[in-house]
Design a protein around this motif. Structure first.
Motif, short mmCIF file in Angstrom:
data_model
loop_
_atom_site.label_atom_id
_atom_site.label_comp_id
_atom_site.label_asym_id
_atom_site.label_seq_id
_atom_site.Cartn_x
_atom_site.Cartn_y
_atom_site.Cartn_z
N ALA A 31 33.36 36.80 44.62
CA ALA A 31 32.67 38.03 44.26
C ALA A 31 31.63 38.39 45.33
N ILE A 33 28.33 39.45 47.04
CA ILE A 33 26.92 39.46 46.69
C ILE A 33 26.43 40.88 46.90
N TRP A 139 26.01 35.98 40.83
CA TRP A 139 26.97 37.04 40.52
C TRP A 139 26.81 37.60 39.11
#
Length: 164
Positions: A31, A33, A139
């Protein structure tokens, strides 16, 4: 008409739970940042008819996301018309012809949060943060893909009209 909100519980079988956990770990690891904040959407029937951004995405950028093993991770589970990509998945439907099988709105909902269609799916939600567990602190509260990236992927998938 439902708005972006609560989620049904995930699958109950141990095999599904393990598959979801593995996919979730991979997604959390990849994912971005500082991903853009969530965009709200309206579900109509079995799709999200309006683009999350108000405009259509770019198919070339969408293809790049689909084949990128660090960003979209689509080929971890799916296969498709990507001859240059080795080791395509076989856990999920082939993406060939997906643009002929589903409308743009149906594709958008499947990318945003496939759990809305099938609560037992192993496909992770790419633009939803509801009902997620064991998300890394960095996340938390951030979608895997931005609204713009979702629209790029949808734009690309609509071009895939040839069956395998």
């Amino acid at each position: 008409m439902p708005k972006h909100g609560s989620r049904p519980s995930p699958a109950k079988s141990s095999g599904d739970v393990l598959a979801i956990a593995a996919a979730s770990l991979l997604l959390v690891a990849s994912a971005p940042i500082g991903a853009q904040e969530m965009r709200f959407f309206e579900i109509v029937d079995d799709g999200i008819p309006e683009p999350l951004t108000g405009t259509r995405g770019d198919p070339a950028r969408g293809r790049a996301i689909v084949v990128d093993r660090q960003k979209g991770l689509c080929l971890l589970c799916h296969s498709g018309p990507f001859p240059e990509q080795r080791f395509q998945g076989n856990l999920a439907p082939d993406l060939s012809g997906v643009g002929a099988r589903w409308s743009e709105g149906q594709l958008r909902l499947r990318i945003v949060d496939s759990r809305r269609i099938n609560p037992a799916t192993i496909m992770p939600p790419y633009h939803s943060i509801d009902g997620l567990v064991r998300v890394g602190k960095t996340w938390q509260g951030k979608p895997v893909l931005s609204a713009e990236q979702v629209e790029d992927v949808v734009a690309f998938l609509t071009t895939l009209t040839e069956a395998p």
